[in-house]
Scaffold this motif. Structure first.
Motif, mmCIF file in Angstrom:
data_model
loop_
_atom_site.group_PDB
_atom_site.id
_atom_site.type_symbol
_atom_site.label_atom_id
_atom_site.label_comp_id
_atom_site.label_asym_id
_atom_site.label_seq_id
_atom_site.Cartn_x
_atom_site.Cartn_y
_atom_site.Cartn_z
ATOM 1 N N VAL A 104 114.386 -30.888 -0.693
ATOM 2 C CA VAL A 104 113.879 -30.162 0.465
ATOM 3 C C VAL A 104 114.897 -29.144 0.965
ATOM 4 O O VAL A 104 114.543 -28.027 1.344
ATOM 5 C CB VAL A 104 113.509 -31.159 1.587
ATOM 6 N N ARG A 105 116.161 -29.516 0.927
ATOM 7 C CA ARG A 105 117.201 -28.614 1.444
ATOM 8 C C ARG A 105 117.574 -27.520 0.455
ATOM 9 O O ARG A 105 117.701 -26.346 0.831
ATOM 10 C CB ARG A 105 118.459 -29.402 1.806
ATOM 11 N N ASP A 106 117.755 -27.873 -0.811
ATOM 12 C CA ASP A 106 118.332 -26.943 -1.779
ATOM 13 C C ASP A 106 117.420 -26.598 -2.950
ATOM 14 O O ASP A 106 117.800 -25.796 -3.802
ATOM 15 C CB ASP A 106 119.639 -27.512 -2.345
ATOM 16 N N GLY A 107 116.248 -27.201 -3.008
ATOM 17 C CA GLY A 107 115.356 -26.963 -4.133
ATOM 18 C C GLY A 107 114.086 -26.240 -3.731
ATOM 19 O O GLY A 107 114.130 -25.166 -3.139
ATOM 20 N N THR A 108 112.955 -26.846 -4.030
ATOM 21 C CA THR A 108 111.662 -26.221 -3.766
ATOM 22 C C THR A 108 111.380 -26.037 -2.270
ATOM 23 O O THR A 108 110.530 -25.235 -1.900
ATOM 24 C CB THR A 108 110.529 -27.073 -4.357
ATOM 25 N N GLY A 109 112.070 -26.816 -1.427
ATOM 26 C CA GLY A 109 111.798 -26.749 0.004
ATOM 27 C C GLY A 109 110.792 -27.787 0.457
ATOM 28 O O GLY A 109 110.516 -27.901 1.655
ATOM 29 N N PHE A 110 110.247 -28.563 -0.475
ATOM 30 C CA PHE A 110 109.411 -29.693 -0.076
ATOM 31 C C PHE A 110 109.443 -30.753 -1.163
ATOM 32 O O PHE A 110 109.806 -30.486 -2.313
ATOM 33 C CB PHE A 110 107.975 -29.254 0.244
ATOM 34 N N ALA A 111 109.072 -31.961 -0.764
ATOM 35 C CA ALA A 111 109.077 -33.073 -1.715
ATOM 36 C C ALA A 111 108.055 -34.108 -1.269
ATOM 37 O O ALA A 111 107.666 -34.159 -0.098
ATOM 38 C CB ALA A 111 110.465 -33.709 -1.801
ATOM 39 N N ILE A 112 107.643 -34.912 -2.212
ATOM 40 C CA ILE A 112 106.809 -36.083 -1.927
ATOM 41 C C ILE A 112 107.630 -37.324 -2.257
ATOM 42 O O ILE A 112 108.118 -37.474 -3.381
ATOM 43 C CB ILE A 112 105.515 -36.087 -2.765
ATOM 44 N N LEU A 113 107.804 -38.188 -1.260
ATOM 45 C CA LEU A 113 108.385 -39.506 -1.492
ATOM 46 C C LEU A 113 107.210 -40.449 -1.681
ATOM 47 O O LEU A 113 106.454 -40.716 -0.746
ATOM 48 C CB LEU A 113 109.234 -39.935 -0.300
ATOM 49 N N ARG A 114 107.028 -40.920 -2.896
ATOM 50 C CA ARG A 114 105.834 -41.694 -3.252
ATOM 51 C C ARG A 114 106.162 -43.179 -3.353
ATOM 52 O O ARG A 114 107.228 -43.560 -3.821
ATOM 53 C CB ARG A 114 105.263 -41.176 -4.570
ATOM 54 N N GLY A 115 105.218 -44.013 -2.901
ATOM 55 C CA GLY A 115 105.365 -45.446 -3.092
ATOM 56 C C GLY A 115 105.935 -46.203 -1.925
ATOM 57 O O GLY A 115 106.429 -47.330 -2.095
ATOM 58 N N MET A 116 105.886 -45.635 -0.718
ATOM 59 C CA MET A 116 106.290 -46.410 0.451
ATOM 60 C C MET A 116 105.380 -47.630 0.582
ATOM 61 O O MET A 116 104.210 -47.591 0.192
ATOM 62 C CB MET A 116 106.211 -45.541 1.714
ATOM 63 N N PRO A 117 105.894 -48.752 1.121
ATOM 64 C CA PRO A 117 105.124 -49.999 1.137
ATOM 65 C C PRO A 117 103.990 -49.985 2.170
ATOM 66 O O PRO A 117 104.032 -50.667 3.184
ATOM 67 C CB PRO A 117 106.182 -51.048 1.470
ATOM 68 N N ARG A 118 102.944 -49.235 1.877
ATOM 69 C CA ARG A 118 101.785 -49.123 2.781
ATOM 70 C C ARG A 118 100.985 -50.424 2.843
ATOM 71 O O ARG A 118 100.645 -50.909 3.923
ATOM 72 C CB ARG A 118 100.909 -47.958 2.324
ATOM 73 N N ALA A 119 100.685 -51.017 1.686
ATOM 74 C CA ALA A 119 99.836 -52.214 1.658
ATOM 75 C C ALA A 119 100.528 -53.421 2.277
ATOM 76 O O ALA A 119 99.869 -54.332 2.803
ATOM 77 C CB ALA A 119 99.419 -52.524 0.220
ATOM 78 N N GLU A 120 101.858 -53.439 2.244
ATOM 79 C CA GLU A 120 102.602 -54.594 2.732
ATOM 80 C C GLU A 120 102.813 -54.573 4.243
ATOM 81 O O GLU A 120 103.209 -55.585 4.834
ATOM 82 C CB GLU A 120 103.978 -54.646 2.058
#
Length: 356
Positions: free
Chosen positions: A71-87
């Motif tokens: 986000v800071r030095d690359g494309t300017g955005f990112a997806i953090l995938r797999g946060m524990p939503r179901a838990e």
């Protein structure tokens, strides 16, 4: 003119070819995040009372750091995938969003109530009005930037249909406009007036000037919100847009929606979208929600000032209050910015080694 933030000048084909902007948490990381939230979560404890040391991100730390670096030095955005939503329950998932924020920066207030964490859901508000906000409506949104260095948006529930997330590079859009119509690109470096949507703090005017584009230390910055610009046009004393300025803004919005410029995605439950507001613009399509309240579309939004931010152009000062690198800046201060909120910001800044 070439700019140093060239990695942020992507096209859709670039994101499809290199998926490093998607950072996926593994099973151990999800387990550690779940344990951290459950260990720290105390019923009725105010969010502002939690400290960074209350949450050990464990194995999730390096993946989160990689997303933030992108986000800071690359494309300017990112997806953090797999946060524990179901838990996690919705309350625990909201706290997890806050916990990651505590490790990332100082949260910035987001509106009249000076709230630091907003639930993004349809509350029936009218987006295109003098005090409308997109996050509490189901409307199709204009491309815009939020009023902070970075924004975290975590997805808990999705709509029955619609609600597609759209992201475009403001650096790419500027490159295209400068090539096709350099006269219009030059106009976007002039000040435009943006309404505070009747949420201004007691020491703030109803609107503020800010160019759509400006430069600092070889970097190109963008700030754009058509809804707020249109609202400001009705405020006494605000200069009316010229025909050429209108043409420049219309062309910018057209470029941002071109198929090779605009990346579209549906956030999944457990996704965190992270955006650098200085080099990306984002939008969302209209959505139709579920009838069951437990299933309705719900995301949690957090605005942050990180300790490793760069210096901003001086023209950003009316909106951000501070333009110094690594400073606590940005947000919508609002009308409930009390001693409790100020004390939180001082504590959190100190925890991150930032000047309050």
């Amino acid at each position: 003119m070439p700019h140093e933030n060239r990695r942020a000048a992507w096209l859709v084909q670039d994101l499809d070819a290199d998926r490093s902007w998607i950072c996926t948490l593994d099973g151990k990381a999800r387990t550690d995040l779940t344990a951290a939230v459950r260990k720290a979560c105390t019923p009725d404890r105010p969010l502002l009372d939690y400290r960074r040391a209350d949450f050990d991100l464990g194995a999730a730390g390096p993946t989160i750091a990689a997303a933030l670096q992108q986000v800071r030095d690359g494309t300017g955005f990112a997806i953090l995938r797999g946060m524990p939503r179901a838990e996690l329950t919705a309350t625990e998932f909201e706290l997890l969003t806050w916990a990651i924020g505590l490790h990332t920066g100082v949260a910035r207030p987001q509106g009249k109530a000076s709230q630091y964490l907003s639930a993004v859901r349809d509350a029936g508000t009218t987006y295109r009005s003098g005090k409308g906000r997109g996050y509490s409506s189901n409307a199709d949104l204009d491309f815009h930037t939020d009023s902070a260095d970075i924004v975290l948006l975590t997805c808990y529930n999705v709509a029955r249909s619609g609600g597609q997330s759209l992201v475009s590079s403001s650096v790419t859009a500027h490159d295209i406009l400068a090539k096709e119509r350099p006269d219009l690109a030059e106009l976007l470096h002039q000040p435009y007036y943006f309404s505070r949507q009747q949420e201004q703090a007691p020491d703030e005017p109803a609107c503020y000037p800010n160019p759509v584009y400006d430069e600092k230390d070889g970097l190109l910055f963008s700030k754009w919100n058509r809804n707020r610009l249109n609202s400001a046009q009705a405020i006494e004393g605000v200069p009316q847009l010229t025909a050429m300025q209108k043409e420049a803004l219309e062309r910018l919005d057209e470029i941002l929606r071109r198929p090779d410029v605009c990346y579209s995605m549906y956030l999944q439950p457990g996704d965190m979208q992270i955006l650098n507001n200085h080099v990306t613009l984002h939008s969302r399509t209209e959505f139709e929600d579920h009838d069951d309240p437990a299933l309705k579309r719900c995301l949690f939004r957090l605005w942050l000032a990180p300790p490793d931010s760069v210096a901003l152009p001086e023209s950003w000062r009316p909106a951000y209050r501070s333009v110094a690198a690594g400073s606590v800046r940005g947000g919508i201060v609002g009308q409930a910015y009390d001693a409790t909120r100020q004390a939180y910001e001082r504590r959190q800044a100190a925890d991150l080694g930032m000047a309050a």
